[in-house]
Write a protein that holds these residues in place. Structure first.
Motif, PDB file in Angstrom:
ATOM      1  N   GLN A 297     -11.458   6.451  29.177  1.00 27.17           N
ATOM      2  CA  GLN A 297     -12.351   6.465  28.138  1.00 27.17           C
ATOM      3  C   GLN A 297     -13.828   5.872  28.414  1.00 27.17           C
ATOM      4  OE1 GLN A 297     -11.019   6.630  23.840  1.00 27.17           O
ATOM      5  NE2 GLN A 297      -8.930   6.690  24.748  1.00 27.17           N
ATOM      6  N   LEU A 298     -13.563   4.597  28.893  1.00 25.04           N
ATOM      7  CA  LEU A 298     -14.727   3.782  29.242  1.00 25.04           C
ATOM      8  C   LEU A 298     -15.569   4.543  30.113  1.00 25.04           C
ATOM      9  CD1 LEU A 298     -13.271   0.165  29.343  1.00 25.04           C
ATOM     10  CD2 LEU A 298     -14.656   1.202  27.534  1.00 25.04           C
ATOM     11  N   ASP A 299     -14.836   5.025  31.216  1.00 24.41           N
ATOM     12  CA  ASP A 299     -15.628   5.756  32.465  1.00 24.41           C
ATOM     13  C   ASP A 299     -16.350   6.806  31.826  1.00 24.41           C
ATOM     14  OD1 ASP A 299     -16.397   6.413  35.059  1.00 24.41           O
ATOM     15  OD2 ASP A 299     -14.659   7.629  35.275  1.00 24.41           O
ATOM     16  N   LYS A 300     -15.745   7.602  30.919  1.00 24.23           N
ATOM     17  CA  LYS A 300     -16.231   8.891  30.477  1.00 24.23           C
ATOM     18  C   LYS A 300     -17.360   8.543  29.415  1.00 24.23           C
ATOM     19  CE  LYS A 300     -11.991  11.452  30.697  1.00 24.23           C
ATOM     20  NZ  LYS A 300     -10.819  12.127  30.071  1.00 24.23           N
ATOM     21  N   ALA A 301     -17.319   7.397  29.071  1.00 27.19           N
ATOM     22  CA  ALA A 301     -18.549   7.149  28.139  1.00 27.19           C
ATOM     23  C   ALA A 301     -19.407   6.428  28.785  1.00 27.19           C
ATOM     24  CB  ALA A 301     -18.158   5.923  26.903  1.00 27.19           C
ATOM     25  N   GLY A 302     -19.530   6.149  29.898  1.00 29.38           N
ATOM     26  CA  GLY A 302     -20.689   5.591  30.799  1.00 29.38           C
ATOM     27  C   GLY A 302     -20.688   4.163  31.011  1.00 29.38           C
ATOM     28  N   VAL A 303     -19.602   3.291  30.316  1.00 33.22           N
ATOM     29  CA  VAL A 303     -19.418   1.999  30.612  1.00 33.22           C
ATOM     30  C   VAL A 303     -19.478   1.561  32.074  1.00 33.22           C
ATOM     31  CG1 VAL A 303     -18.098  -0.358  30.072  1.00 33.22           C
ATOM     32  CG2 VAL A 303     -18.316   1.661  28.387  1.00 33.22           C
ATOM     33  N   ARG A 304     -20.370   0.701  32.481  1.00 35.00           N
ATOM     34  CA  ARG A 304     -20.512   0.170  33.919  1.00 35.00           C
ATOM     35  C   ARG A 304     -19.788  -1.087  34.380  1.00 35.00           C
ATOM     36  NH1 ARG A 304     -19.541   4.791  34.510  1.00 35.00           N
ATOM     37  NH2 ARG A 304     -18.435   3.755  36.102  1.00 35.00           N
ATOM     38  N   ARG A 305     -19.521  -2.074  33.222  1.00 36.40           N
ATOM     39  CA  ARG A 305     -19.207  -3.504  33.562  1.00 36.40           C
ATOM     40  C   ARG A 305     -18.171  -3.689  32.598  1.00 36.40           C
ATOM     41  NH1 ARG A 305     -21.658  -7.258  36.255  1.00 36.40           N
ATOM     42  NH2 ARG A 305     -23.620  -6.064  36.582  1.00 36.40           N
TER      43      ARG A 305
ATOM     44  N   ARG B 220     -13.430   3.715  39.625  1.00 33.93           N
ATOM     45  CA  ARG B 220     -14.483   4.371  38.703  1.00 33.93           C
ATOM     46  C   ARG B 220     -15.665   3.718  38.754  1.00 33.93           C
ATOM     47  NH1 ARG B 220      -9.198   4.749  37.113  1.00 33.93           N
ATOM     48  NH2 ARG B 220      -8.420   6.211  35.909  1.00 33.93           N
ATOM     49  N   ASN B 221     -15.693   3.119  39.801  1.00 39.16           N
ATOM     50  CA  ASN B 221     -17.138   2.243  40.165  1.00 39.16           C
ATOM     51  C   ASN B 221     -17.554   1.531  38.911  1.00 39.16           C
ATOM     52  OD1 ASN B 221     -17.496   2.941  42.885  1.00 39.16           O
ATOM     53  ND2 ASN B 221     -17.998   5.067  42.153  1.00 39.16           N
ATOM     54  N   ILE B 222     -16.491   0.885  38.311  1.00 39.94           N
ATOM     55  CA  ILE B 222     -16.810  -0.076  37.053  1.00 39.94           C
ATOM     56  C   ILE B 222     -16.879  -1.532  37.566  1.00 39.94           C
ATOM     57  CG2 ILE B 222     -16.205  -0.882  34.965  1.00 39.94           C
ATOM     58  CD1 ILE B 222     -15.109   1.991  34.206  1.00 39.94           C
ATOM     59  N   ILE B 223     -17.539  -2.148  37.320  1.00 37.90           N
ATOM     60  CA  ILE B 223     -17.632  -3.372  38.060  1.00 37.90           C
ATOM     61  C   ILE B 223     -16.815  -4.429  37.056  1.00 37.90           C
ATOM     62  CG2 ILE B 223     -19.165  -5.744  38.243  1.00 37.90           C
ATOM     63  CD1 ILE B 223     -21.341  -3.430  39.103  1.00 37.90           C
ATOM     64  N   SER B 224     -15.963  -5.260  37.776  1.00 37.16           N
ATOM     65  CA  SER B 224     -15.209  -6.129  36.608  1.00 37.16           C
ATOM     66  C   SER B 224     -15.565  -7.437  36.857  1.00 37.16           C
ATOM     67  CB  SER B 224     -13.697  -5.837  36.776  1.00 37.16           C
ATOM     68  OG  SER B 224     -13.249  -5.786  38.058  1.00 37.16           O
ATOM     69  N   GLY B 225     -15.303  -8.359  35.782  1.00 41.95           N
ATOM     70  CA  GLY B 225     -15.448  -9.895  35.920  1.00 41.95           C
ATOM     71  C   GLY B 225     -14.279 -10.419  35.010  1.00 41.95           C
ATOM     72  N   ILE B 226     -13.810 -11.616  35.500  1.00 42.81           N
ATOM     73  CA  ILE B 226     -12.390 -12.043  34.626  1.00 42.81           C
ATOM     74  C   ILE B 226     -12.920 -13.424  34.005  1.00 42.81           C
ATOM     75  CG2 ILE B 226     -10.168 -12.726  34.574  1.00 42.81           C
ATOM     76  CD1 ILE B 226     -11.256 -10.453  37.341  1.00 42.81           C
ATOM     77  N   TYR B 227     -12.779 -13.806  32.893  1.00 44.44           N
ATOM     78  CA  TYR B 227     -12.977 -15.132  32.169  1.00 44.44           C
ATOM     79  C   TYR B 227     -11.630 -15.839  32.184  1.00 44.44           C
ATOM     80  CZ  TYR B 227     -17.720 -14.029  30.567  1.00 44.44           C
ATOM     81  OH  TYR B 227     -19.049 -13.656  30.781  1.00 44.44           O
TER      82      TYR B 227
ATOM     83  N   SER C 186     -15.898  -7.105  31.413  1.00 48.22           N
ATOM     84  CA  SER C 186     -15.516  -8.624  31.794  1.00 48.22           C
ATOM     85  C   SER C 186     -14.010  -8.630  31.117  1.00 48.22           C
ATOM     86  CB  SER C 186     -16.424  -9.582  31.396  1.00 48.22           C
ATOM     87  OG  SER C 186     -16.773  -9.376  30.053  1.00 48.22           O
ATOM     88  N   TRP C 187     -12.925  -9.327  31.512  1.00 45.41           N
ATOM     89  CA  TRP C 187     -11.756  -9.627  30.772  1.00 45.41           C
ATOM     90  C   TRP C 187     -11.674 -10.958  30.389  1.00 45.41           C
ATOM     91  CZ3 TRP C 187      -8.501  -6.041  34.375  1.00 45.41           C
ATOM     92  CH2 TRP C 187      -8.569  -4.634  34.107  1.00 45.41           C
TER      93      TRP C 187
ATOM     94  N   ARG D 173     -24.246   7.880  25.204  1.00 42.73           N
ATOM     95  CA  ARG D 173     -24.163   6.506  25.947  1.00 42.73           C
ATOM     96  C   ARG D 173     -24.998   5.539  25.162  1.00 42.73           C
ATOM     97  NH1 ARG D 173     -25.271   5.146  32.320  1.00 42.73           N
ATOM     98  NH2 ARG D 173     -24.250   3.066  32.159  1.00 42.73           N
ATOM     99  N   TYR D 174     -24.260   4.427  24.641  1.00 43.70           N
ATOM    100  CA  TYR D 174     -24.777   3.507  23.918  1.00 43.70           C
ATOM    101  C   TYR D 174     -24.375   2.002  24.474  1.00 43.70           C
ATOM    102  CZ  TYR D 174     -26.117   0.511  20.194  1.00 43.70           C
ATOM    103  OH  TYR D 174     -26.671  -0.541  19.247  1.00 43.70           O
ATOM    104  N   ILE D 175     -23.067   2.132  25.012  1.00 43.40           N
ATOM    105  CA  ILE D 175     -22.725   0.707  25.397  1.00 43.40           C
ATOM    106  C   ILE D 175     -22.572   0.744  27.023  1.00 43.40           C
ATOM    107  CG2 ILE D 175     -20.641  -1.060  25.401  1.00 43.40           C
ATOM    108  CD1 ILE D 175     -20.337   0.012  22.465  1.00 43.40           C
ATOM    109  N   HIS D 176     -23.304  -0.352  27.696  1.00 42.78           N
ATOM    110  CA  HIS D 176     -22.705  -0.325  29.062  1.00 42.78           C
ATOM    111  C   HIS D 176     -22.102  -1.400  29.554  1.00 42.78           C
ATOM    112  CE1 HIS D 176     -26.907   1.869  29.776  1.00 42.78           C
ATOM    113  NE2 HIS D 176     -27.114   1.301  28.449  1.00 42.78           N
ATOM    114  N   ASP D 177     -21.783  -2.355  28.602  1.00 40.92           N
ATOM    115  CA  ASP D 177     -20.913  -3.416  29.249  1.00 40.92           C
ATOM    116  C   ASP D 177     -19.807  -3.862  27.986  1.00 40.92           C
ATOM    117  OD1 ASP D 177     -22.800  -3.775  31.166  1.00 40.92           O
ATOM    118  OD2 ASP D 177     -23.524  -5.800  30.355  1.00 40.92           O
ATOM    119  N   ILE D 178     -18.657  -4.023  28.469  1.00 38.30           N
ATOM    120  CA  ILE D 178     -17.350  -4.443  27.476  1.00 38.30           C
ATOM    121  C   ILE D 178     -17.066  -5.757  27.715  1.00 38.30           C
ATOM    122  CG2 ILE D 178     -15.243  -3.744  26.816  1.00 38.30           C
ATOM    123  CD1 ILE D 178     -17.205  -1.717  25.912  1.00 38.30           C
ATOM    124  N   HIS D 179     -16.675  -6.590  26.815  1.00 40.23           N
ATOM    125  CA  HIS D 179     -15.861  -7.565  27.016  1.00 40.23           C
ATOM    126  C   HIS D 179     -14.523  -7.668  26.313  1.00 40.23           C
ATOM    127  CE1 HIS D 179     -15.643 -11.991  27.922  1.00 40.23           C
ATOM    128  NE2 HIS D 179     -15.125 -12.211  26.612  1.00 40.23           N
TER     129      HIS D 179
END
Length: 132
Positions: free
Chosen positions: A85-93, A117-124, A95-96, A42-48
């Motif tokens: 894949q994001l869920d399996k990698a442990g990404v938890r947030r 998948r309990n991944i928090i999402s935000g939208i720009y 933002s789109w 696990r390395y990345i917690h957040d994705i934009h």
């Protein structure tokens, strides 16, 4: 000196009243989704993530309004695979952004997939940020 200060107890009581926390009664344990999970590498917690190049606005500052701007949108199945894949990698947030994320036809399905998948999402979205 008490282990939990009076101020902290007051804050916990208020958080309990509005449903942010709840007491764990004797004999109960935490819910499965509350338990820590271990993710390999696990390395990345957040994705934009720019989920679409399509947009119904024509903002002066945005390249999408250029006549020959590249418009790109992954198909639904591919996006769902990436969400898995994001869920399996442990990404938890996540933002789109876009283009305009809200005009994707499968937008609600994608938000639901993150939520399941309990991944928090935000939208720009057009000069503002929407967070759920």
């Amino acid at each position: 000196m008490p282990f939990i200060s009076d101020n902290a107890r007051k804050l916990i009581t208020e958080a309990e009243k509005i449903g942010y926390v709840e007491q764990c009664r004797p004999g109960e344990s935490i819910k499965e989704e509350q338990k820590y999970k271990q993710y390999p590498n696990r390395y990345i917690h957040d994705i934009h993530w720019s989920i679409t190049g399509n947009c119904n606005y024509r903002c002066k500052h945005c390249f999408v309004s250029i006549p020959n701007a590249p418009i790109f949108e992954l198909p639904h199945e591919k996006v769902m695979n990436i969400i898995d894949q994001l869920d399996k990698a442990g990404v938890r947030r996540v933002s789109w952004t876009g283009g305009e994320p809200f005009i994707r036809k499968d937008f609600v399905d994608l938000i639901d997939a993150l939520s399941e998948r309990n991944i928090i999402s935000g939208i720009y979205q057009h000069e503002r940020f929407v967070n759920n």
